[in-house]
Design an enzyme around this catalytic site. Structure first.
Site, short mmCIF file in Angstrom:
data_model
loop_
_atom_site.label_atom_id
_atom_site.label_comp_id
_atom_site.label_asym_id
_atom_site.label_seq_id
_atom_site.Cartn_x
_atom_site.Cartn_y
_atom_site.Cartn_z
N GLY A 66 0.82 -1.20 0.00
CA GLY A 66 0.00 0.00 0.00
C GLY A 66 0.86 1.25 0.00
N CYS A 100 5.11 -6.24 1.86
CA CYS A 100 5.50 -4.84 1.95
C CYS A 100 4.71 -4.15 3.07
CB CYS A 100 5.34 -4.16 0.60
SG CYS A 100 6.26 -2.60 0.47
N TYR A 101 3.76 -3.28 2.74
CA TYR A 101 2.96 -2.62 3.78
C TYR A 101 2.24 -3.66 4.63
CZ TYR A 101 -0.36 0.57 6.00
OH TYR A 101 -1.08 1.30 6.92
N HIS A 187 8.00 -7.46 -3.46
CA HIS A 187 6.71 -7.72 -4.11
C HIS A 187 6.82 -8.99 -4.98
CE1 HIS A 187 4.39 -4.07 -3.08
NE2 HIS A 187 5.60 -3.55 -2.93
N GLU A 189 4.46 -10.54 -6.42
CA GLU A 189 3.43 -10.61 -7.45
C GLU A 189 3.85 -10.04 -8.79
OE1 GLU A 189 2.48 -6.75 -5.14
OE2 GLU A 189 3.42 -8.71 -4.79
N ASP A 245 -16.19 -10.51 -23.56
CA ASP A 245 -16.95 -10.78 -22.35
C ASP A 245 -18.39 -11.20 -22.65
OD1 ASP A 245 -14.63 -9.93 -21.11
OD2 ASP A 245 -15.35 -7.88 -20.89
N LYS A 391 -9.95 -10.85 -17.06
CA LYS A 391 -10.12 -10.95 -18.51
C LYS A 391 -9.49 -12.22 -19.07
CE LYS A 391 -11.34 -8.38 -22.17
NZ LYS A 391 -12.63 -7.70 -22.30
#
Length: 535
Positions: A66, A100-101, A187, A189, A245, A391
């Site tokens: 964050g 992290c945060y 991080h 990710e 979609d 998606k």
């Protein structure tokens, strides 16, 4: 307009990992990595009540990064009860991963100290793991990780140990010695972290003990059963645009409901060349759906006459769409003898996440391109089959259902269509020029094998004319700009570095084949600062 967030039971009660969002720009990437490991997960704001998190019976909990400092006034904190949840069935403690945060919030909650770093650490670092922990299984010393922080831990909570360091971060990862609480300062990710996906997989499979059995195949079967139960003997209407979609949703709903689904496809006169006929052939002839195609070209173009402001274009198109859709609904009601109870639409998970962020929705840059959000007074109950999906997951569902690859990999197309690519007042003549130029560009991308290498590509008709020479004659004709970008999710994008010979060939074809265009430009701006579309 999105509904307020409502918790839905995990599909077929698959094991669940909850991600609490502290405002990171990469929280969605955490969810993608967890789902790639075959584990279902959901993102909720960090303000989500702990009692509701507990009621979801998660197998694991991830605390995102964050932008705040944990010691700032008003900074989001971690409720300590979230560190004492029990897993369903076993009664074992729920493992928690702080990123992290999220690490700093967990450490501070448990009595550790967080202070500003002497210098902000942003970029790549090399990780050294000091402890044999399941979190780092298969991750070698010296692997690259991505740092992005201005604060760091200066004192660990009692019962915690440092399990990894970098040259600039003596506390790069921690683990509790008596319960499954772990945290990393970097991080995992993001793609810049070399083995980040492995680390997150280790957390959900090894530490949390998840089975990893969630897949698009299981999602389809669960969702079809859920839809059939929800709809019962009633009827569903779907606004079909021909995009990914709505197309995949139409096939999924058709498999679940059969002839209790009716699709409405509106031609607003702002579609790409041949699109009106192509969509009908694909879904009426190919999938045998009940498709009602409505050609409302004259209505839309008459109302758009003389309108140059892009927001006004969107407003007019949105209102006209609702009017046409309502008329189509009345016709379907007369045929059925009763009004359909449900409306299906292709809301995706990023839309849901954005609407419930603890910071509130992002600043509005322009009205959202999708004009399919129908007002509540039309009286439908909503079905949103892809409300939990990203998606790329919708594309995977489409492949499982046999949707043609040409539909699945189709580039995004704005709801207002060519209205936001025909700059200035819209004319039928201008639309015809734009459709021809756009078709040549897209056809050449396909022919050259470049179409799947870009996220989105299109032509823009500029509201200017330029002097040219063709043969011995002076011309004063329209100009178009070609736009192609590379992206992962459309949130950020870089202009596509297409080969110069390719661009030259496209330009030559447009100028020679489209009478009325004598100049072609190429857009080399990225997002940010530009947006992908011009309007």
């Amino acid at each position: 307009m999105l509904r307020p967030y409502v918790f839905y039971p995990t599909p077929m009660q698959h094991q669940l990992v909850v991600i609490l969002d502290y405002g990171s720009q990469t929280t969605q990437l955490i969810a993608r990595r967890v789902r790639e490991a075959g584990v279902y997960c959901e993102i909720h704001p960090c303000t989500f009540p702990p009692a509701e998190v507990a009621a979801m019976q998660p197998m694991g909990l991830i605390l995102s990064g964050g932008p705040c400092s944990v010691y700032d006034d008003g900074a989001p904190q971690l409720d300590p009860t979230l560190l004492n949840l029990k897993q369903p069935g076993t009664g074992k403690p729920v493992p928690v991963l702080g990123i992290c945060y999220g690490l700093q919030a967990m450490a501070r909650t448990l009595g550790g100290e967080v202070e500003p770093s002497e210098r902000r650490e942003f970029g790549r670092a090399h990780l050294t793991a000091h402890a044999d922990t399941p979190l780092f299984a298969g991750i070698s010393d010296g692997s690259t990780v991505w740092m992005s922080h201005g604060d760091h831990l200066t004192r660990l909570p009692i019962g915690f140990a440092t399990v990894a360091t970098t040259d600039n971060a003596p506390i790069a990862a921690v683990a509790a010695t008596d319960r499954p609480l772990v945290g990393v300062q970097f991080h995992p990710e993001v793609v810049h972290t070399e083995h980040g996906a492995t680390l997150l997989q280790n957390f959900v499979l090894r530490l949390c003990g998840c089975r990893g059995d969630w897949s698009m195949g299981s999602f389809i079967e669960d969702k079809k059963a859920e839809i059939a139960e929800q709809v019962g003997d009633d009827h569903v209407i779907l606004g079909l645009s021909g995009g990914v979609d709505s197309s995949v949703a139409a096939v999924l709903l058709h498999e679940a409901l059969g002839d209790r689904l009716t699709c409405v496809f509106v031609n607003n006169g702002l579609l790409r060349a041949g699109e009106y006929e192509q969509v009908q052939a694909t879904f009426r002839d190919g999938f045998h759906l009940d498709l009602r195609a409505v050609d409302a070209t004259d209505l839309f173009l008459e109302r758009l006459e003389g309108i140059a402001d892009p927001e006004e274009k969107r407003r007019i198109i949105g209102h006209a769409f609702i009017e046409v859709f309502d008329e189509a609904t009345h016709a379907i009601t007369e045929q059925l003898g009763t009004k359909p109870r449900f409306l299906a639409q292709g809301t995706l998970y990023p839309d849901v996440i954005e609407s419930v962020s603890f910071k509130g929705p992002s600043a509005t840059i322009k009205t959202h391109h999708n004009v399919g959000g129908l007002p509540e007074e039309l009286g439908f109950e909503l079905i949103e089959p892809f409300r939990e999906l990203f998606k790329d997951e919708v594309r995977a569902v489409g492949r499982e259902l046999g949707v043609p690859e040409a539909v699945i990999e189709r580039h995004p197309f704005p709801g207002p269509g060519l209205a936001v690519r025909h700059l200035g007042p819209i004319t039928r003549e201008g639309l015809a020029l734009l459709q021809q130029a756009d078709k040549i560009f897209i056809d050449e991308l396909h022919t050259s094998g470049l179409y799947d290498q870009v996220w989105q590509a299109f032509a823009v008709l500029l509201p200017v004319q330029s002097v040219g020479v063709m043969g011995d004659y002076r011309t004063y004709e329209q100009a178009v700009c070609l736009r192609a970008v590379t992206s992962v999710d459309g949130m950020t994008a870089d202009w596509a570095h297409l080969p110069h010979p390719f661009l030259g060939r496209v330009s030559n074809r447009i100028i020679n084949e489209v009478r009325g265009i004598n100049r072609v430009a190429y857009d080399v701006s990225s997002k940010p600062p530009a947006t992908i579309e011009w309007e």
